[in-house]
Design a protein around this motif. Structure first.
Motif, short mmCIF file in Angstrom:
data_model
loop_
_atom_site.label_atom_id
_atom_site.label_comp_id
_atom_site.label_asym_id
_atom_site.label_seq_id
_atom_site.Cartn_x
_atom_site.Cartn_y
_atom_site.Cartn_z
N ALA A 141 73.68 2.96 47.81
CA ALA A 141 72.79 2.51 48.75
C ALA A 141 73.16 1.20 49.78
O ALA A 141 72.85 1.40 50.86
CB ALA A 141 71.56 1.87 47.69
N GLN A 142 74.11 0.42 49.12
CA GLN A 142 74.60 -0.62 50.00
C GLN A 142 75.56 0.07 51.20
O GLN A 142 75.34 -0.63 52.26
CB GLN A 142 75.58 -1.62 49.26
CG GLN A 142 75.77 -2.72 49.91
CD GLN A 142 76.99 -3.55 49.07
OE1 GLN A 142 77.04 -3.61 47.75
NE2 GLN A 142 78.08 -3.91 49.80
N LEU A 197 75.85 -1.37 60.90
CA LEU A 197 76.85 -2.60 61.15
C LEU A 197 78.12 -2.14 61.39
O LEU A 197 78.69 -2.96 62.00
CB LEU A 197 76.61 -3.63 59.79
CG LEU A 197 75.01 -4.17 59.55
CD1 LEU A 197 75.20 -4.90 58.17
CD2 LEU A 197 74.81 -4.93 60.70
N ILE A 198 78.49 -1.16 60.76
CA ILE A 198 79.95 -0.83 61.12
C ILE A 198 79.95 -0.48 62.72
O ILE A 198 80.94 -0.85 63.28
CB ILE A 198 80.12 0.74 60.34
CG1 ILE A 198 80.39 0.14 58.74
CG2 ILE A 198 81.35 1.23 60.55
CD1 ILE A 198 80.55 1.45 57.95
N TYR A 199 79.03 0.35 63.20
CA TYR A 199 79.09 0.40 64.35
C TYR A 199 78.93 -0.49 65.48
O TYR A 199 79.19 -0.63 66.54
CB TYR A 199 78.20 1.69 64.79
CG TYR A 199 78.33 2.94 63.99
CD1 TYR A 199 79.75 3.59 64.46
CD2 TYR A 199 77.69 3.46 63.06
CE1 TYR A 199 80.10 4.83 63.52
CE2 TYR A 199 77.66 4.76 62.42
CZ TYR A 199 79.14 5.25 62.65
OH TYR A 199 79.49 6.23 61.90
N ARG A 243 74.86 -8.82 54.32
CA ARG A 243 73.45 -8.63 55.15
C ARG A 243 73.01 -7.48 54.41
O ARG A 243 71.62 -7.35 54.33
CB ARG A 243 74.04 -8.53 56.59
CG ARG A 243 73.90 -9.74 57.34
CD ARG A 243 74.72 -9.55 58.60
NE ARG A 243 73.74 -8.89 59.53
CZ ARG A 243 74.02 -8.67 60.80
NH1 ARG A 243 74.75 -9.19 61.16
NH2 ARG A 243 72.82 -8.13 61.69
N ALA A 244 73.62 -6.31 54.06
CA ALA A 244 73.18 -5.13 53.44
C ALA A 244 72.64 -5.56 52.08
O ALA A 244 71.36 -4.98 51.86
CB ALA A 244 74.23 -4.14 53.23
N ARG A 245 73.12 -6.50 51.38
CA ARG A 245 72.52 -6.72 50.10
C ARG A 245 71.13 -7.62 50.26
O ARG A 245 70.49 -7.56 49.47
CB ARG A 245 73.72 -7.58 49.22
CG ARG A 245 74.79 -6.54 48.99
CD ARG A 245 75.98 -7.58 48.14
NE ARG A 245 75.49 -7.59 46.85
CZ ARG A 245 75.79 -6.66 45.94
NH1 ARG A 245 76.66 -5.58 46.24
NH2 ARG A 245 75.68 -7.00 44.40
N ALA A 270 66.30 3.41 53.44
CA ALA A 270 66.41 3.62 54.81
C ALA A 270 65.57 2.47 55.67
O ALA A 270 66.17 2.33 56.53
CB ALA A 270 65.57 5.19 55.05
N ILE A 271 64.64 1.94 55.03
CA ILE A 271 64.02 1.04 55.67
C ILE A 271 64.91 -0.22 56.02
O ILE A 271 65.03 -0.88 56.93
CB ILE A 271 62.63 0.53 55.04
CG1 ILE A 271 61.57 1.67 55.24
CG2 ILE A 271 62.05 -0.87 55.76
CD1 ILE A 271 60.35 1.63 54.44
N ALA A 272 65.59 -0.50 54.78
CA ALA A 272 66.63 -1.62 54.81
C ALA A 272 67.50 -1.49 56.00
O ALA A 272 68.22 -2.17 56.35
CB ALA A 272 67.19 -1.80 53.33
N ARG A 273 68.04 0.07 55.95
CA ARG A 273 69.17 0.25 56.77
C ARG A 273 68.74 -0.01 58.23
O ARG A 273 69.26 -0.45 59.22
CB ARG A 273 69.50 1.80 56.69
CG ARG A 273 70.47 2.42 57.60
CD ARG A 273 70.84 3.55 57.18
NE ARG A 273 69.75 4.71 57.68
CZ ARG A 273 69.76 5.87 57.40
NH1 ARG A 273 70.77 6.41 56.74
NH2 ARG A 273 68.59 6.65 57.67
#
Lengths: 234, 403
Positions: free
Chosen positions: A106-107, A114-116, A127-129, A157-160
């Motif tokens: 999930a993380q 953020l990688i891109y 930030r992902a957490r 997916a919403i968090a992403r």
């Protein structure tokens, strides 16, 4: 909420595809303006040009003619790399069936945009957490998509979508693959996110879902109409 | 600037991580693809290393055999077509020369009674040759000065000739007909003891006769090919100018009448021959590498098709075309490179075994390692390029429509 004329403005947007010798026009002059902090749903049956519209809003596709201005930027003028940048920074996509990468937990899934964006690893993880906590999945960070329920997957997916702090959250049938109860929970989350200041556009064919938004427009045969008096009269 | 560099580095690390995850996910398929490259690199490395090692040992043994000798080949001029016996005498008397051995060969029919063999190799020798090849005569006597000066019809024969013409008899003092002329057998020689370069290159003769007699059989008085044995304290560098001035005088200063060769030039010829052979074999083996490359391309194309949705999703999340391309390119690069590294190690192992079996000294050349690893990396990039480009060009809408 401050009024910004160039926050989201579509003017006479047309989209046509070549069909044999002729061209098939799917969108016939769409004009739509949105202000920061709005929560709009676009309601329409399949074949109404809904998907084409969402692709153009999401900068996955460009219109044949007309103007589209997002956060002060003219999308028509952009090349492939600029569009990728816009998709990364300005738009948070939420797809019908979450579209998580099965090999990442999930993380890591949330970290992907953020990688891109070129965010360094430690900052990315933080930030992902933070976003996973925001959507109520603080105890599911190391879970793989297959270990999560449909509702949990959609919340990942919403968090992403939220993690890059985008200008616009763009949801395409976000409850389409969920049962009623989890669908309602997702709608509640949308409500909260909107109250926190996020601008949301949700595309759906379901009137009951569309009514969760503060503003509803119809799309039928590639044209947009807006009912007088708001969502209650839709 | 530093920030951008850090961002690209983190991007690269992410890409490597994702590639490794993907490769690990399709373990069997990745292993088979790697195997293709591995076999190619193994073949190239094993062949090139082995050929190089064998040629090095051959060359070095040549060099040790040919130390202290020069070969002189005479093309002659209109006035003087070759070297006469008195010219050989002159050369022998030079300070830098220990001795000379003329090389006069002919092929002829040999008979005794009703037995005959045609196309027998007959070599003319002088006494100095026998002093250099001391142990060659196993029975009877060597050829001596009297035989030379008298142009005697006497000969030495090898074991094979003895068995052919004198089975169960003592050949000494018997008569053998060479080109219809009677020769007296005066000795038996054993060719296996002849380690001279000339013998190795031209094959061993079956019959040895005085070189003067050989010249007469050839209807000439000219020696056109000879080996010069240098005196103590001289080497090819110091002796060649001295010899040249003597020979120039002999040939009245006409040009291109003779050529002096030392083992160095033979060695370099050998070297260029073997390096050509290494290149040729390596070239053939690299076809296997090419096939391996096509295997990689095939796997990557399949992978792109399978991961269409993933690519579309990544694009929707903001991946630039070249970031997608980089991911796939890195994947094929890693696959190919790991095949190359494994192949290089196995190839060197195979070569080590072959070298031991053939008694050649095994050496690991840096060139071979660089070639194996570098070439496989190149194959990964070249054959991964098209699939990676295909992935980067994928339309995200078409890709996402599949979901």
């Amino acid at each position: 909420m401050e009024a910004r004329p160039n926050f989201f403005a579509m003017t006479d947007l047309r989209k046509s595809y070549p069909l044999g010798d002729e061209r098939l026009e799917v969108l016939h002059g769409i004009s739509l303006t949105l202000e920061k902090g709005e929560y709009l749903s676009v309601l329409g049956p399949s074949g109404s040009g809904k998907s084409t519209l969402i692709n153009i809003i999401g900068c996955l596709d460009t219109a044949t003619s007309g103007d589209y201005i997002l956060n002060g930027q003219r999308i028509e003028d952009m090349d492939e790399d600029d569009l990728a940048w816009i998709r990364n920074r300005e738009i948070g996509f939420i797809f019908q069936n979450s579209q998580l990468l099965p090999r990442l937990d999930a993380q890591k899934n949330v970290e992907l945009p953020l990688i891109y964006a070129g965010v360094p690893g430690r900052e990315r993880a933080r930030r992902a957490r933070e976003m996973l906590e925001r959507v109520g999945l603080s105890d599911r960070m190391e879970h793989y998509p297959s270990q999560l329920s449909g509702g949990q997957q959609q919340r990942v997916a919403i968090a992403r979508a939220l993690v890059t702090r985008p200008t616009l959250l763009l949801a395409d049938e976000p409850t389409g693959a969920l049962d009623q109860k989890t669908g309602r929970q997702v709608m509640e989350l949308f409500q909260q996110l909107n109250e926190e200041g996020n601008t949301i556009i949700m595309i759906t064919h379901d009137l009951n879902i569309a009514k969760h938004a503060r503003r509803v427009v119809y799309i039928v045969d590639g044209e947009i109409t807006e009912p007088e008096g708001g969502p209650e009269y839709a | 600037m530093l920030r951008r560099l850090r961002a690209s580095l983190s991007m690269l690390l992410e890409n490597i991580h994702m590639s490794v995850t993907n490769i690990a996910q399709n373990r069997l398929r990745s292993a088979l693809t790697v195997l293709g490259i591995m076999i190619g690199v193994t073949a190239v490395i094993a062949l090139i290393t082995t050929v190089t090692a064998v040629s090095t040992s051959i060359t070095s043994s040549f060099a040790s055999m040919g130390a202290g000798t020069l070969t002189l080949s005479v093309t002659g001029s209109d006035l003087k077509t070759g070297l006469a016996p008195e010219d050989l005498e002159m050369l022998t008397n030079m300070e830098c020369i220990e001795g000379v051995t003329p090389s006069v060969t002919l092929r002829s029919r040999v008979s005794r009674g009703s037995d005959y063999e045609s196309n027998i190799t007959i070599a003319g020798r002088n006494p100095y040759w026998f002093s250099v090849n001391e142990d060659i005569v196993t029975r009877g006597r060597q050829l001596n000065v009297l035989d030379m000066n008298g142009i005697h019809y006497c000969c030495l024969i090898d074991q094979d000739m003895q068995e052919s013409f004198f089975y169960g008899e003592d050949p000494l003092e018997k008569t053998l007909y060479v080109s219809g002329l009677p020769f007296t057998v005066v000795g038996i020689f054993d060719t296996s003891g002849d380690t001279s370069v000339a013998a190795m290159l031209s094959g061993s003769p079956d019959i040895l006769i005085p070189y003067t007699t050989a010249l007469r059989l050839n209807n000439t008085t000219d020696v056109t090919s000879l080996t010069l044995y240098l005196a103590e304290g001289w080497d090819s560098g110091t002796a060649t100018p001295v010899l040249e001035s003597a020979l120039d005088e002999l040939f009245s200063y006409e040009e291109d009448c003779y050529e002096i060769n030392n083992m160095d030039s033979l060695e370099s010829t050998m070297e260029s021959m073997t390096s050509m052979m290494a290149a040729l074999l390596g070239g053939i083996a690299s076809i296997a590498l090419l096939v391996g490359g096509i295997g990689i391309m095939n796997m990557m194309l399949t992978s792109v098709t399978e991961r269409t949705v993933e690519i579309g999703l990544k694009k929707a999340l903001g991946a630039k075309p070249r970031q997608i391309q980089a991911q796939f390119l890195i994947e094929s690069f890693i696959l190919s490179l790991s095949g190359g590294v494994i192949g290089t190690i196995i190839g060197l192992g195979v070569s080590f075994g072959l070298c031991r079996a053939m008694g050649a000294a095994f050496t690991v050349s840096h060139g071979a390692i660089i070639l194996g690893v570098g070439f496989s990396a190149l194959v990964g990039i070249v054959f991964g390029w098209a699939p990676a480009r295909k992935a980067s060009k994928l339309n995200p809408i078409d890709a996402l429509r599949r979901m």
